[in-house]
Write a protein that holds these residues in place. Structure first.
Motif, PDB file in Angstrom:
ATOM      1  N   ALA A  85       0.824  -1.210   0.000  1.00 24.24           N
ATOM      2  CA  ALA A  85       0.000   0.000   0.000  1.00 24.24           C
ATOM      3  C   ALA A  85       0.861   1.264   0.000  1.00 24.24           C
ATOM      4  CB  ALA A  85      -0.920  -0.008   1.220  1.00 24.24           C
ATOM      5  N   GLY A  86       1.847   1.320   0.875  1.00 24.61           N
ATOM      6  CA  GLY A  86       2.668   2.516   0.987  1.00 24.61           C
ATOM      7  C   GLY A  86       3.494   2.796  -0.245  1.00 24.61           C
ATOM      8  N   ASN A  87       4.115   1.782  -0.797  1.00 21.01           N
ATOM      9  CA  ASN A  87       4.979   1.985  -1.964  1.00 21.01           C
ATOM     10  C   ASN A  87       4.180   2.200  -3.244  1.00 21.01           C
ATOM     11  OD1 ASN A  87       8.010   1.531  -1.181  1.00 21.01           O
ATOM     12  ND2 ASN A  87       6.869  -0.006  -0.039  1.00 21.01           N
ATOM     13  N   LEU A  88       2.988   1.599  -3.337  1.00 20.74           N
ATOM     14  CA  LEU A  88       2.133   1.889  -4.483  1.00 20.74           C
ATOM     15  C   LEU A  88       1.677   3.343  -4.453  1.00 20.74           C
ATOM     16  CD1 LEU A  88      -0.175  -1.227  -5.029  1.00 20.74           C
ATOM     17  CD2 LEU A  88       1.493  -0.250  -6.627  1.00 20.74           C
ATOM     18  N   LEU A  89       1.334   3.836  -3.272  1.00 23.73           N
ATOM     19  CA  LEU A  89       0.947   5.240  -3.136  1.00 23.73           C
ATOM     20  C   LEU A  89       2.093   6.157  -3.539  1.00 23.73           C
ATOM     21  CD1 LEU A  89      -1.077   7.393  -2.189  1.00 23.73           C
ATOM     22  CD2 LEU A  89      -0.133   7.121   0.122  1.00 23.73           C
ATOM     23  N   LEU A  90       3.282   5.857  -3.055  1.00 22.97           N
ATOM     24  CA  LEU A  90       4.453   6.650  -3.418  1.00 22.97           C
ATOM     25  C   LEU A  90       4.708   6.593  -4.914  1.00 22.97           C
ATOM     26  CD1 LEU A  90       6.947   8.300  -2.611  1.00 22.97           C
ATOM     27  CD2 LEU A  90       8.116   6.139  -2.122  1.00 22.97           C
ATOM     28  N   LEU A  91       4.564   5.413  -5.508  1.00 25.58           N
ATOM     29  CA  LEU A  91       4.806   5.246  -6.937  1.00 25.58           C
ATOM     30  C   LEU A  91       3.790   6.033  -7.761  1.00 25.58           C
ATOM     31  CD1 LEU A  91       6.756   3.627  -8.791  1.00 25.58           C
ATOM     32  CD2 LEU A  91       4.986   1.864  -8.916  1.00 25.58           C
ATOM     33  N   VAL A  92       2.514   5.978  -7.378  1.00 25.12           N
ATOM     34  CA  VAL A  92       1.473   6.691  -8.114  1.00 25.12           C
ATOM     35  C   VAL A  92       1.707   8.196  -8.059  1.00 25.12           C
ATOM     36  CG1 VAL A  92      -0.978   7.270  -8.115  1.00 25.12           C
ATOM     37  CG2 VAL A  92      -0.267   4.893  -7.873  1.00 25.12           C
ATOM     38  N   VAL A  93       2.049   8.702  -6.875  1.00 30.00           N
ATOM     39  CA  VAL A  93       2.282  10.139  -6.736  1.00 30.00           C
ATOM     40  C   VAL A  93       3.454  10.576  -7.612  1.00 30.00           C
ATOM     41  CG1 VAL A  93       3.040  11.937  -5.133  1.00 30.00           C
ATOM     42  CG2 VAL A  93       1.280  10.308  -4.436  1.00 30.00           C
TER      43      VAL A  93
END
Length: 383
Positions: free
Chosen positions: A61-69
């Protein structure tokens, strides 16, 4: 490879042909002792799958959020954001291996020989990449703030891409033992396990891999971060830019977080090496180290959940990106036509970020990268 429950509940000195990195065997003089590990194995079959599952969910969840941003709102990424992007990719690949290890601990390796090798290689490459990219970000801040050499954008881009390529290549080279030795093995009772078979040199390989982990995965990165951030701290104290105190606290927090996450795990690995070298040890101590290894390994693995957010949220720019993403998500159900658009004031506030007071290491680096005059002044002040 992560700590796994051994296929046998008993370990003896005859397990030299076993290829587990974390074998729990020892000799007392010339007497072969038997040290049962039933309790350790039972603990691992409950504790490790739970922790691996939590790391998978939170890290995903955290790294997907970072990647999307980073992919959606940062079309012209700075060097620090390129490192964050690669860190997020590396962490995603790393947490993707967690379900495989969790299932193998609870039951057995059911994914075949090909996936055994692929998952082991992915684990090792991204285990080290996560640590190396954190070190790269401290190096990047050091070059921008302490060295303060005015580089043109193509030069900065080439430098960052070269360093990223070196990190991935180095991690790939470190994974060579997994490429060569790892495969699925079936025990006499028909249970499959995925591990590296080093033949009659298992103890030597275990010691080598632990030393490699202690050196490349902890000691050298820690010393590099201490050097880079201490030098940055000296420059901040000398020049006293706005937000100096918060920048110093952020630098300290990054080093302390790295130490707290990785030191217990590496200390446990070092003590296991001393145990294998017969420097000290008995069955009770071996049990304690086995428990400690599982707990400290889990703490170290949490870096893929905590570290990206720590670095990302230290930047006001990233917080603006995240607010824009959340705002777009909230408006999606209300007005689909404007869901993909940025807030009207977004571009203005983003453009004004570099002119605001420095509040973190990232903002100070961004300001240094964009203002050649400040760079020249800083270089003169150090002369």
């Amino acid at each position: 490879m992560p700590t796994k429950a051994s296929p046998l509940p008993v370990t003896t000195s005859s397990s030299e042909n076993s290829s587990f990195i974390y074998d729990y065997d020892y000799l007392d003089d010339l007497t072969v002792l038997v040290c049962r590990k039933d309790a350790v194995l039972s603990f691992g079959r409950i504790f490790l799958p739970v922790i691996y599952s939590l790391i998978f969910v939170l890290g995903l969840a955290g790294n997907l959020l970072l990647l999307v941003v980073l992919l959606r709102y940062v079309p012209r990424r700075r060097m620090i954001e390129r490192y964050l992007l690669n860190l997020a990719i590396s962490n995603l690949l790393f947490v993707a291996t967690m379900p495989f290890w969790a299932i193998s601990v609870v039951w057995q390796w059911v994914f075949g020989n090909f996936l055994c090798k692929v998952v082991s290689i992915l684990y090792t490459i991204n285990f080290y990449c996560g640590i190396f990219f954190i070190t790269c970000m401290s190096l990047d801040k050091y070059l921008e703030i302490v060295r303060a050499r005015p580089l043109r954008r193509p030069q900065r881009r080439f430098r960052s891409l070269l360093l990223i390529a070196v990190v991935w290549t180095t991690a790939l080279a470190i994974s060579v033992p997994e490429m060569v030795f790892v495969q699925a093995h079936q025990t006499l009772d028909g249970v499959w396990h995925c591990y590296a078979d080093f033949g009659g040199h298992a103890t030597i390989w275990k010691l080598y891999l632990r030393f490699q982990q202690n050196l490349l995965g902890f000691l050298l990165p820690l010393l590099a971060m201490i050097f880079f951030y201490s030098r940055i701290g000296c420059v901040l104290v000398r020049l006293r830019p706005p937000g100096q105190g918060r920048a110093l606290r952020m630098a300290t927090a990054l080093v302390v977080a790295f130490f707290l996450l990785w030191f217990p795990y590496n200390l446990t690995l070092f003590l296991h090496s001393l145990l294998d070298l017969q420097v000290f040890g008995n069955c009770q101590l071996s049990h304690y180290l086995d428990y400690a290894l599982q707990v400290t390994e889990s703490l170290a693995f949490s870096h893929c959940c905590l570290t990206p957010m720590l670095y990302a949220f230290s930047s006001r720019r990233f917080r603006q990106y995240l607010k824009a993403l959340l705002a777009a998500a909230l408006r999606r159900h209300q007005d689909p036509d404007t869901a993909q658009a940025l807030p009207p004031s977004y571009s203005e506030s983003s453009g004004a970020t570099a002119q605001e007071d420095v509040v973190s290491m990232n903002e100070l680096g961004e300001r240094q990268a964009d203002d050649p005059i400040d760079k020249g002044d800083m270089g003169n002040s150090q002369a």
